[in-house]
Design a protein around this motif. Structure first.
Motif, mmCIF file in Angstrom:
data_model
loop_
_atom_site.group_PDB
_atom_site.id
_atom_site.type_symbol
_atom_site.label_atom_id
_atom_site.label_comp_id
_atom_site.label_asym_id
_atom_site.label_seq_id
_atom_site.Cartn_x
_atom_site.Cartn_y
_atom_site.Cartn_z
ATOM 1 N N GLU A 57 0.923 -1.288 0.059
ATOM 2 C CA GLU A 57 0.109 -0.082 -0.072
ATOM 3 C C GLU A 57 0.845 1.295 -0.124
ATOM 4 N N LEU A 58 0.420 2.396 -0.248
ATOM 5 C CA LEU A 58 0.985 3.532 -0.387
ATOM 6 C C LEU A 58 1.080 4.133 0.873
ATOM 7 N N ALA A 59 2.307 4.391 1.357
ATOM 8 C CA ALA A 59 2.374 4.731 2.804
ATOM 9 C C ALA A 59 2.177 6.572 2.769
ATOM 10 N N THR A 60 1.025 7.041 3.594
ATOM 11 C CA THR A 60 1.008 8.291 3.533
ATOM 12 C C THR A 60 0.636 8.835 4.949
ATOM 13 N N ARG A 61 0.939 8.115 5.836
ATOM 14 C CA ARG A 61 0.615 8.431 7.491
ATOM 15 C C ARG A 61 1.983 8.720 8.133
ATOM 16 N N GLY A 62 2.018 9.183 9.016
ATOM 17 C CA GLY A 62 3.165 9.423 9.896
ATOM 18 C C GLY A 62 4.193 10.179 9.200
ATOM 19 N N PRO A 63 5.475 9.744 9.307
ATOM 20 C CA PRO A 63 6.512 10.656 8.643
ATOM 21 C C PRO A 63 6.213 10.906 7.023
ATOM 22 N N TYR A 64 5.265 9.939 6.423
ATOM 23 C CA TYR A 64 5.155 9.976 4.954
ATOM 24 C C TYR A 64 3.969 11.162 4.816
ATOM 25 N N ALA A 65 3.427 11.699 5.822
ATOM 26 C CA ALA A 65 2.357 12.852 5.648
ATOM 27 C C ALA A 65 3.299 14.108 5.671
ATOM 28 N N HIS A 66 4.724 13.971 6.037
ATOM 29 C CA HIS A 66 5.407 15.287 5.938
ATOM 30 C C HIS A 66 6.424 15.144 4.978
ATOM 31 N N VAL A 67 6.889 14.003 4.172
ATOM 32 C CA VAL A 67 7.987 14.114 3.474
ATOM 33 C C VAL A 67 7.692 12.469 2.773
ATOM 34 N N ARG A 68 7.466 12.495 1.225
ATOM 35 C CA ARG A 68 7.518 11.085 0.506
ATOM 36 C C ARG A 68 8.803 10.308 0.808
ATOM 37 N N GLY A 104 19.274 10.604 -5.375
ATOM 38 C CA GLY A 104 18.321 11.171 -6.283
ATOM 39 C C GLY A 104 17.841 10.371 -7.511
ATOM 40 N N LYS A 105 18.579 9.531 -7.903
ATOM 41 C CA LYS A 105 18.359 8.451 -8.983
ATOM 42 C C LYS A 105 17.335 7.554 -8.507
ATOM 43 N N SER A 106 17.549 7.079 -7.131
ATOM 44 C CA SER A 106 16.543 6.246 -6.334
ATOM 45 C C SER A 106 15.218 6.886 -6.035
ATOM 46 N N ALA A 107 15.337 8.156 -5.641
ATOM 47 C CA ALA A 107 13.957 8.796 -5.459
ATOM 48 C C ALA A 107 13.162 8.742 -6.817
ATOM 49 N N ARG A 108 13.794 9.279 -7.761
ATOM 50 C CA ARG A 108 13.006 9.388 -9.015
ATOM 51 C C ARG A 108 12.315 7.937 -9.699
ATOM 52 N N ALA A 109 13.215 6.891 -9.609
ATOM 53 C CA ALA A 109 12.919 5.749 -10.207
ATOM 54 C C ALA A 109 11.860 5.188 -9.159
ATOM 55 N N TYR A 125 -1.068 12.376 -3.620
ATOM 56 C CA TYR A 125 -0.331 12.548 -2.522
ATOM 57 C C TYR A 125 0.943 13.197 -2.940
ATOM 58 N N ALA A 126 1.669 13.133 -4.170
ATOM 59 C CA ALA A 126 2.867 13.561 -4.550
ATOM 60 C C ALA A 126 2.540 15.010 -4.789
ATOM 61 N N ALA A 127 1.241 15.592 -4.977
ATOM 62 C CA ALA A 127 0.957 17.048 -5.227
ATOM 63 C C ALA A 127 0.857 17.742 -3.731
ATOM 64 N N PRO A 130 6.034 16.979 0.093
ATOM 65 C CA PRO A 130 7.391 17.249 -0.821
ATOM 66 C C PRO A 130 8.227 16.016 -0.954
ATOM 67 N N LEU A 131 8.919 15.925 -1.987
ATOM 68 C CA LEU A 131 9.934 14.647 -2.193
ATOM 69 C C LEU A 131 10.672 14.557 -1.272
ATOM 70 N N PHE A 132 11.495 15.511 -0.772
ATOM 71 C CA PHE A 132 12.625 15.522 0.357
ATOM 72 C C PHE A 132 12.839 16.304 1.415
ATOM 73 N N LEU A 133 12.265 17.713 1.295
ATOM 74 C CA LEU A 133 12.373 18.557 2.264
ATOM 75 C C LEU A 133 10.820 18.430 3.194
ATOM 76 N N PRO A 134 11.218 17.923 4.195
ATOM 77 C CA PRO A 134 9.820 17.896 4.979
ATOM 78 C C PRO A 134 9.094 19.122 5.381
ATOM 79 N N GLN A 135 7.843 19.154 5.128
ATOM 80 C CA GLN A 135 6.871 19.991 5.808
ATOM 81 C C GLN A 135 6.376 19.820 6.850
ATOM 82 N N LEU A 136 6.329 21.019 7.810
ATOM 83 C CA LEU A 136 6.060 20.873 9.268
ATOM 84 C C LEU A 136 4.827 20.313 9.523
ATOM 85 N N LEU A 137 3.584 20.776 8.787
ATOM 86 C CA LEU A 137 2.389 20.189 9.058
ATOM 87 C C LEU A 137 2.283 19.222 8.204
#
Length: 181
Positions: A57-68, A104-109, A125-127, A130-137
């Motif tokens: 499944e696509l992880a979208t909770r916990g830390p995945y809600a702050h950064v992909r 960088g290559k791994s994240a894109r792939a 989710y990606a919209a 953020p890919l790498f720099l975590p957002q606060l909320l």
């Protein structure tokens, strides 16, 4: 049969690790600062590993809600911390360059694979995250997974290996500082 990016990443890291261990010049202060940064990264990796159901499944909770890519962010902090502890700034710079290149290559792939597998759900989710720099909320993602942190998932994802590797590296640096100054 080609090597995956993960296998390449794990094998190439030894090009940095062996010379790093040989030339490391840790001090008590650098070891303490580096250990603190590394432990922060390890905590982030542990948090992420307790949420992710790889290939299910696509992880979208916990830390995945702050950064992909919280596992990658955690790895960056672990690596930067260890190189700080080693006291040779050239290795910190080398690690960051290596990290940017290979991760960088791994994240894109990985993003391409997730988009193919989860389609619109991943695009939504990606919209928002953020890919790498975590957002606060944390982002609220429609149709988000309902998984909660589970220590059994942390174990299944073999995150204890990162803990053992970090402990071994820090103990080696501490021993080198004491016995091979």
């Amino acid at each position: 049969m080609g090597l995956s990016l993960r296998k390449i990443r794990l094998r190439l890291v030894w090009l940095l690790v062996l010379p790093f261990l040989w030339f490391a010049a840790p001090t008590p202060r650098l070891l303490a600062v580096g250990a603190a940064v590394s432990l922060l990264g390890l905590a982030l990796r542990a948090w992420a590993a307790g949420y992710i159901h790889k290939d299910m499944e696509l992880a979208t909770r916990g830390p995945y809600a702050h950064v992909r890519n919280p596992l990658y962010v955690g790895s960056l902090l672990v690596g930067v911390g260890v190189t700080i502890a080693g006291g040779q700034w050239i290795f910190a710079a080398g690690f960051v360059l290596f990290y940017v290149w290979i991760y960088g290559k791994s994240a894109r792939a990985e993003a391409e694979v997730l988009e193919r597998k989860f389609g619109q759900q991943y695009r939504d989710y990606a919209a928002r995250v953020p890919l790498f720099l975590p957002q606060l909320l944390p982002a609220r993602v429609p149709g988000a997974a309902t998984a909660r942190f589970a220590a059994a998932r942390w174990w299944k994802n073999r995150e204890y290996e990162a803990l053992l590797g970090l402990l071994g590296g820090l103990l080696f640096l501490a021993a080198k500082m004491v016995w091979w100054p």
